[in-house]
Design a protein around this motif. Structure first.
Motif, PDB file in Angstrom:
ATOM      1  N   GLN A 192       0.842  -1.187   0.000  1.00  0.00           N
ATOM      2  CA  GLN A 192       0.000   0.000   0.000  1.00  0.00           C
ATOM      3  C   GLN A 192       0.880   1.240   0.000  1.00  0.00           C
ATOM      4  O   GLN A 192       1.987   1.234   0.557  1.00  0.00           O
ATOM      5  CB  GLN A 192      -0.931   0.031   1.217  1.00  0.00           C
ATOM      6  N   LYS A 193       0.387   2.296  -0.652  1.00  0.00           N
ATOM      7  CA  LYS A 193       1.137   3.566  -0.680  1.00  0.00           C
ATOM      8  C   LYS A 193       0.159   4.708  -0.463  1.00  0.00           C
ATOM      9  O   LYS A 193      -0.835   4.841  -1.183  1.00  0.00           O
ATOM     10  CB  LYS A 193       1.846   3.732  -2.032  1.00  0.00           C
ATOM     11  N   ASN A 194       0.410   5.525   0.560  1.00  0.00           N
ATOM     12  CA  ASN A 194      -0.437   6.671   0.857  1.00  0.00           C
ATOM     13  C   ASN A 194      -0.051   7.849  -0.036  1.00  0.00           C
ATOM     14  O   ASN A 194       1.133   8.084  -0.309  1.00  0.00           O
ATOM     15  CB  ASN A 194      -0.320   7.080   2.320  1.00  0.00           C
ATOM     16  N   LEU A 195      -1.058   8.605  -0.469  1.00  0.00           N
ATOM     17  CA  LEU A 195      -0.856   9.767  -1.334  1.00  0.00           C
ATOM     18  C   LEU A 195      -1.630  10.948  -0.755  1.00  0.00           C
ATOM     19  O   LEU A 195      -2.704  10.776  -0.162  1.00  0.00           O
ATOM     20  CB  LEU A 195      -1.350   9.471  -2.755  1.00  0.00           C
ATOM     21  N   PHE A 196      -1.096  12.168  -0.956  1.00  0.00           N
ATOM     22  CA  PHE A 196      -1.715  13.357  -0.363  1.00  0.00           C
ATOM     23  C   PHE A 196      -2.007  14.400  -1.444  1.00  0.00           C
ATOM     24  O   PHE A 196      -1.338  14.455  -2.481  1.00  0.00           O
ATOM     25  CB  PHE A 196      -0.792  13.956   0.703  1.00  0.00           C
ATOM     26  N   ASN A 197      -3.025  15.215  -1.171  1.00  0.00           N
ATOM     27  CA  ASN A 197      -3.436  16.291  -2.077  1.00  0.00           C
ATOM     28  C   ASN A 197      -3.736  15.749  -3.480  1.00  0.00           C
ATOM     29  O   ASN A 197      -3.291  16.294  -4.495  1.00  0.00           O
ATOM     30  CB  ASN A 197      -2.369  17.388  -2.160  1.00  0.00           C
ATOM     31  N   VAL A 198      -4.503  14.682  -3.515  1.00  0.00           N
ATOM     32  CA  VAL A 198      -4.753  13.984  -4.781  1.00  0.00           C
ATOM     33  C   VAL A 198      -6.051  14.479  -5.415  1.00  0.00           C
ATOM     34  O   VAL A 198      -7.099  14.535  -4.763  1.00  0.00           O
ATOM     35  CB  VAL A 198      -4.828  12.463  -4.555  1.00  0.00           C
ATOM     36  N   THR A 199      -5.953  14.816  -6.707  1.00  0.00           N
ATOM     37  CA  THR A 199      -7.139  15.150  -7.492  1.00  0.00           C
ATOM     38  C   THR A 199      -7.635  13.949  -8.282  1.00  0.00           C
ATOM     39  O   THR A 199      -8.831  13.663  -8.344  1.00  0.00           O
ATOM     40  CB  THR A 199      -6.834  16.311  -8.456  1.00  0.00           C
ATOM     41  N   GLU A 200      -6.723  13.219  -8.925  1.00  0.00           N
ATOM     42  CA  GLU A 200      -7.081  12.089  -9.781  1.00  0.00           C
ATOM     43  C   GLU A 200      -5.896  11.144  -9.882  1.00  0.00           C
ATOM     44  O   GLU A 200      -4.737  11.549  -9.779  1.00  0.00           O
ATOM     45  CB  GLU A 200      -7.481  12.586 -11.177  1.00  0.00           C
ATOM     46  N   CYS A 201      -6.194   9.847 -10.095  1.00  0.00           N
ATOM     47  CA  CYS A 201      -5.155   8.837 -10.321  1.00  0.00           C
ATOM     48  C   CYS A 201      -5.503   8.015 -11.562  1.00  0.00           C
ATOM     49  O   CYS A 201      -6.680   7.754 -11.832  1.00  0.00           O
ATOM     50  CB  CYS A 201      -5.028   7.884  -9.131  1.00  0.00           C
ATOM     51  N   LYS A 202      -4.475   7.598 -12.299  1.00  0.00           N
ATOM     52  CA  LYS A 202      -4.624   6.681 -13.417  1.00  0.00           C
ATOM     53  C   LYS A 202      -3.608   5.553 -13.249  1.00  0.00           C
ATOM     54  O   LYS A 202      -2.439   5.807 -12.939  1.00  0.00           O
ATOM     55  CB  LYS A 202      -4.383   7.389 -14.762  1.00  0.00           C
ATOM     56  N   LEU A 203      -4.060   4.310 -13.455  1.00  0.00           N
ATOM     57  CA  LEU A 203      -3.215   3.133 -13.276  1.00  0.00           C
ATOM     58  C   LEU A 203      -2.734   2.640 -14.636  1.00  0.00           C
ATOM     59  O   LEU A 203      -3.551   2.384 -15.530  1.00  0.00           O
ATOM     60  CB  LEU A 203      -3.985   2.031 -12.556  1.00  0.00           C
ATOM     61  N   HIS A 204      -1.401   2.479 -14.785  1.00  0.00           N
ATOM     62  CA  HIS A 204      -0.813   2.041 -16.058  1.00  0.00           C
ATOM     63  C   HIS A 204       0.122   0.859 -15.793  1.00  0.00           C
ATOM     64  O   HIS A 204       1.231   1.030 -15.268  1.00  0.00           O
ATOM     65  CB  HIS A 204      -0.017   3.174 -16.717  1.00  0.00           C
ATOM     66  N   TRP A 205      -0.323  -0.359 -16.165  1.00  0.00           N
ATOM     67  CA  TRP A 205       0.537  -1.537 -16.050  1.00  0.00           C
ATOM     68  C   TRP A 205       1.428  -1.648 -17.289  1.00  0.00           C
ATOM     69  O   TRP A 205       0.985  -1.412 -18.416  1.00  0.00           O
ATOM     70  CB  TRP A 205      -0.297  -2.812 -15.950  1.00  0.00           C
ATOM     71  N   GLN A 206       2.688  -2.037 -17.076  1.00  0.00           N
ATOM     72  CA  GLN A 206       3.531  -2.433 -18.207  1.00  0.00           C
ATOM     73  C   GLN A 206       3.006  -3.764 -18.730  1.00  0.00           C
ATOM     74  O   GLN A 206       2.483  -4.573 -17.958  1.00  0.00           O
ATOM     75  CB  GLN A 206       4.991  -2.548 -17.751  1.00  0.00           C
ATOM     76  N   ASN A 207       3.093  -4.011 -20.051  1.00  0.00           N
ATOM     77  CA  ASN A 207       2.365  -5.133 -20.649  1.00  0.00           C
ATOM     78  C   ASN A 207       2.831  -6.499 -20.167  1.00  0.00           C
ATOM     79  O   ASN A 207       2.125  -7.483 -20.341  1.00  0.00           O
ATOM     80  CB  ASN A 207       2.440  -5.058 -22.184  1.00  0.00           C
ATOM     81  N   GLU A 249      10.137  -7.247  -7.772  1.00  0.00           N
ATOM     82  CA  GLU A 249      11.162  -7.218  -6.733  1.00  0.00           C
ATOM     83  C   GLU A 249      10.547  -7.351  -5.342  1.00  0.00           C
ATOM     84  O   GLU A 249       9.349  -7.124  -5.146  1.00  0.00           O
ATOM     85  CB  GLU A 249      11.980  -5.923  -6.838  1.00  0.00           C
ATOM     86  N   LYS A 250      11.386  -7.735  -4.407  1.00  0.00           N
ATOM     87  CA  LYS A 250      10.931  -7.973  -3.037  1.00  0.00           C
ATOM     88  C   LYS A 250      10.394  -6.687  -2.417  1.00  0.00           C
ATOM     89  O   LYS A 250      10.976  -5.611  -2.556  1.00  0.00           O
ATOM     90  CB  LYS A 250      12.093  -8.522  -2.199  1.00  0.00           C
ATOM     91  N   ASP A 251       9.278  -6.805  -1.718  1.00  0.00           N
ATOM     92  CA  ASP A 251       8.629  -5.709  -1.002  1.00  0.00           C
ATOM     93  C   ASP A 251       8.082  -4.615  -1.925  1.00  0.00           C
ATOM     94  O   ASP A 251       7.704  -3.546  -1.453  1.00  0.00           O
ATOM     95  CB  ASP A 251       9.575  -5.077   0.028  1.00  0.00           C
ATOM     96  N   PHE A 252       8.100  -4.844  -3.226  1.00  0.00           N
ATOM     97  CA  PHE A 252       7.498  -3.917  -4.183  1.00  0.00           C
ATOM     98  C   PHE A 252       7.971  -2.469  -3.973  1.00  0.00           C
ATOM     99  O   PHE A 252       7.182  -1.584  -3.632  1.00  0.00           O
ATOM    100  CB  PHE A 252       5.971  -3.961  -4.096  1.00  0.00           C
ATOM    101  N   PRO A 253       9.267  -2.206  -4.179  1.00  0.00           N
ATOM    102  CA  PRO A 253       9.768  -0.833  -3.981  1.00  0.00           C
ATOM    103  C   PRO A 253       9.100   0.155  -4.937  1.00  0.00           C
ATOM    104  O   PRO A 253       8.713  -0.202  -6.054  1.00  0.00           O
ATOM    105  CB  PRO A 253      11.264  -0.950  -4.274  1.00  0.00           C
ATOM    106  N   VAL A 254       8.954   1.398  -4.492  1.00  0.00           N
ATOM    107  CA  VAL A 254       8.272   2.442  -5.261  1.00  0.00           C
ATOM    108  C   VAL A 254       9.240   3.587  -5.527  1.00  0.00           C
ATOM    109  O   VAL A 254       9.899   4.087  -4.607  1.00  0.00           O
ATOM    110  CB  VAL A 254       7.031   2.973  -4.509  1.00  0.00           C
ATOM    111  N   GLU A 255       9.342   3.992  -6.788  1.00  0.00           N
ATOM    112  CA  GLU A 255      10.141   5.156  -7.176  1.00  0.00           C
ATOM    113  C   GLU A 255       9.196   6.285  -7.556  1.00  0.00           C
ATOM    114  O   GLU A 255       8.141   6.049  -8.155  1.00  0.00           O
ATOM    115  CB  GLU A 255      11.053   4.821  -8.366  1.00  0.00           C
ATOM    116  N   VAL A 256       9.577   7.500  -7.231  1.00  0.00           N
ATOM    117  CA  VAL A 256       8.736   8.672  -7.491  1.00  0.00           C
ATOM    118  C   VAL A 256       9.445   9.581  -8.493  1.00  0.00           C
ATOM    119  O   VAL A 256      10.611   9.937  -8.314  1.00  0.00           O
ATOM    120  CB  VAL A 256       8.434   9.450  -6.196  1.00  0.00           C
ATOM    121  N   VAL A 257       8.729   9.931  -9.548  1.00  0.00           N
ATOM    122  CA  VAL A 257       9.213  10.911 -10.526  1.00  0.00           C
ATOM    123  C   VAL A 257       8.335  12.147 -10.392  1.00  0.00           C
ATOM    124  O   VAL A 257       7.125  12.094 -10.652  1.00  0.00           O
ATOM    125  CB  VAL A 257       9.148  10.352 -11.964  1.00  0.00           C
ATOM    126  N   GLU A 258       8.922  13.260  -9.956  1.00  0.00           N
ATOM    127  CA  GLU A 258       8.164  14.495  -9.732  1.00  0.00           C
ATOM    128  C   GLU A 258       8.217  15.371 -10.976  1.00  0.00           C
ATOM    129  O   GLU A 258       9.278  15.598 -11.554  1.00  0.00           O
ATOM    130  CB  GLU A 258       8.724  15.249  -8.527  1.00  0.00           C
TER     131      GLU A 258
END
Length: 711
Positions: free
Chosen positions: A379-394, A424-433
């Protein structure tokens, strides 16, 4: 018996050289597959009934004039169930015999429950390896073969084949057309109808990934008149009022129906934009799910379409979800387990991702869930969110959550990309701002790169007629050394609003779609210096991105790569505008191959291909020996060019021969006329011959130049 010197006949034969005789009488055997027939619709049996089945099939073929023996039939087996797979391979002996057998046996009733059919994937056996595409213009629908210029032809055409639009199934097996009465599926070399689904006034259809099921939707609720036929393939009174139907493709049976909205007490007179597809399939066709916004996700198990565990996933505020696709590795493991008959030690479960908005003091949240165990993986918490779109790599290696965020004053919007490394283990998350608004996001197929279209243009939210939105295109790639996504390159001040990756990766097209003033196409190669990298040379980050070409297709509305990744089709549909409708086909470098301006042109779709049957090792072997295969293809190209040249040379030779024949005929007529007058013919003697003097004049022109010196 002995020969002189005590040599036996065996040794004597070994010493003889028969190569000249072998070469003289050598017979080239046909190693093609034109003599092989694939027959579908065969009863599924166990091995105890094999002999009876082969005898029965041989008898049926022979009775129709296509004589075969039991030894000519190969039956594939499912090792897991110990039963046959429902289709067979028949060696007809020759291509002509195979063609006769197909015409004679297609649609032949084997028994009351089984009918012999031509195989629905027969187009994959095309000797030239060509792809197919469909065009829809006016009332005419045409299936085309696409290859070299001499190989392009119409495979099949039909008038009034559809009343709304046409669609291919995900693996290209079926061709679907829509009518007022419902949906029809077509296929095979003869394009005969194979299935129908009686859903009146149907408007939308959606296939499951493995082509086992199809979903239909109509804006008009289902009604069941008193005289409607009854049966598993028809609606019943309990389906009345619903809009969505789920069907089994092979049997044609109706599995279940749903209303468009699951919200209780919702006013049906209020028009709301419907999300399509309304039902979302797991990658293996085992589950299908739909969300009740703000309340739950209901997952149904196939083929019974019952609610899994008789309860939905209660998720307060849920907005949207997406199933994780399966990669080649996942499919290979599943196929290996099916062939061996042994289940995997740790079977991979399906996975889905969903997001919930901020509610009261709870932040927005993205969740990865394993199914059917329903175990939360990350799970990943997000703040000040207006909208989200989910994009899986094929291949399901990465999940990108495009998060539109607002400032505390909510006056401006910016974007973050939250990227989950799923393998990968524990599903690491990278953020691109990012500072700008992202209007399009696209993963590279089978790769670790993605591209985005971003813009800070003030007209972005409210574009007027004739206004062109300025955009930036950025490419990112996973840096394995630092385990984060790094910017490769940004292409600034573009008008492109659409990204289309080649299905093979590497090549990408940037297009301006749906604009009345711009219609640009840019063709890019992201591995232009791959040879240098392969040779071990140091390559600077991002320098491999190279533009291969640019083009323009006025009024372009659709852009689509063919399955091979070598060709791109662009089209201008009359459904969007009526100016210069038609389509064009380009190669991956942006060179135009063909273009057709067609009034009332509506639709262009490439026929998809299923996954390759070659193993990874076989594919690597082909890449290693690519030069040998290329030599064969170059010889075929040269032969084709020489055939064209030979036709041209023959035409010119015929003209020259006609000219020479006319000249000889004229000389003969002149000679006959001179003899009749008693005149001496040319060449009979030299005494009276007139001498012809030729004077040669040479003119020399001398140019005189005067030079004046001005003080």
């Amino acid at each position: 018996m002995a020969v002189p010197n005590g040599t036996s006949y065996d040794n004597f034969d070994d010493e003889l050289d028969f190569t000249d005789i072998e070469q003289k009488y050598h017979v080239d055997l046909d190693d093609g597959l034109d003599n092989i027939i694939v027959v579908d619709g065969v009863p599924i049996i166990d091995k105890a009934k094999l002999d009876r089945l082969l005898a029965k099939i041989s008898k049926e073929f022979t009775r129709k004039g296509a004589a075969i023996k039991s030894d000519d039939i190969f039956v594939p087996w499912d090792n897991t169930s110990g039963k046959s797979k429902g289709f067979i391979f028949v060696d007809a002996g020759s291509a002509d015999a195979a063609a006769f057998a197909v015409n004679a046996m297609h649609g032949h009733p084997f028994d009351s429950k089984h009918t012999f059919l031509e195989h629905l994937r027969a187009w994959l056996a095309d000797p030239q390896g060509r792809d197919q595409y469909v065009t829809y213009r006016g009332d005419d629908v045409e299936i085309h073969w696409h290859g070299k210029p001499s190989q392009c032809e119409i495979a099949y055409s039909k008038k009034n084949w559809t009343e709304l639009y046409a669609s291919w199934s995900p693996l290209g097996t079926y061709f679907a057309t829509l009518f007022r009465q419902g949906v029809r599926l077509w296929g095979g070399s003869s394009w005969e109808p194979h299935q129908r689904f009686a859903h009146p006034l149907v408007k939308l259809i959606d296939f499951s990934p493995c082509e086992k099921y199809v979903v239909t939707w109509s804006h008009d609720p289902i009604t069941v008149p008193p005289n409607l036929p009854q049966g598993p393939e028809f609606f019943s009174p309990e389906d009345e009022g619903n809009n969505i139907a789920v069907w089994d493709i092979k049997s044609g049976h109706l599995l279940r129906t749903f209303p468009t909205s699951l919200l209780e007490g919702e006013d049906p007179s209020i028009k709301k934009q419907m999300q399509w597809p309304a039902l979302k399939w797991s990658a293996d066709d085992k589950f299908v799910a739909r969300a009740t916004p703000g309340q739950q996700i209901s997952v149904y198990e196939l083929p019974g379409m019952g609610l899994h565990d008789k309860k939905s996933l209660k998720i307060e505020g849920v907005v949207d979800f997406e199933w994780c696709p399966h990669g080649d590795k996942d499919k290979d493991e599943a196929e290996k387990a099916a062939k061996s008959g042994k289940p995997l030690k740790k079977a991979k479960e399906n996975m889905l991702a969903y997001w919930t908005p901020e509610v009261a003091n709870q932040p927005a949240r993205v969740t990865l869930l394993e199914f059917p165990s329903r175990r939360i993986l990350r799970q990943k918490n997000l703040f000040n969110v207006t909208e989200c779109k989910l994009h899986w790599q094929n291949h399901g290696d990465f999940l990108c959550v495009k998060v539109d965020r607002h400032t505390k004053t909510k006056k401006s919007i910016f974007c973050n990309l939250e990227i989950f490394r799923v393998r990968e283990k524990d599903f690491p998350v990278e953020v691109v701002e990012l500072k700008d608004t992202v209007t399009d996001f696209s993963w590279e197929p089978k790769g670790e790169r993605f591209a985005i279209v971003s813009s800070s243009d003030p007209n972005l939210g409210n574009p007027g007629p004739g206004i062109t939105i300025k955009t930036d295109i950025s490419f990112y790639q996973l840096d394995r050394a630092k385990n984060d996504f790094k910017l490769l390159r940004t292409l600034a001040s573009r008008t492109s609003n659409t990204i289309r990756w080649s299905p093979r990766g590497r090549h990408v097209v940037l297009a301006t779609v749906g604009s009345s003033t711009k219609s640009e196409l840019e063709f890019w190669d992201l591995d232009f210096n791959s040879e240098e990298r392969r040779e071990g040379q140091a390559v600077e980050w991002g320098t491999g991105i190279q533009q291969l070409g640019s083009a323009d297709h006025y009024g372009v509305t659709d852009v689509e790569w063919d399955p091979s990744g070598r060709y791109l089709a662009t089209s201008a549909s009359a459904w969007r505008h009526t100016l210069e409708n038609g389509y064009a086909i380009w190669d991956f470098r942006g060179q135009e191959i063909e273009k057709h301006l067609l009034d009332r042109f509506k639709q262009f779709i490439w026929r998809p291909r299923p996954r390759s049957l070659l193993t990874k090792e076989q594919q690597r072997q082909i890449r290693r020996n690519l030069k040998e295969y290329s030599r064969t293809f170059d010889e075929e190209d040269a032969a084709e060019e020489s055939n064209v040249s030979a036709e041209l040379v023959a035409h010119r030779k015929r003209l020259v021969d006609e000219w020479n024949a006319w000249r000889v005929r004229c000389k003969r007529e002149i000679a006959d006329e001179k003899r009749s007058r008693g005149q001496r013919l040319d060449g009979d003697g030299h005494e009276g011959e007139e001498k012809e003097e030729i004077e040669e004049w040479i003119d020399e022109v001398i140019e005189q130049i005067e030079e004046e010196v001005v003080d």
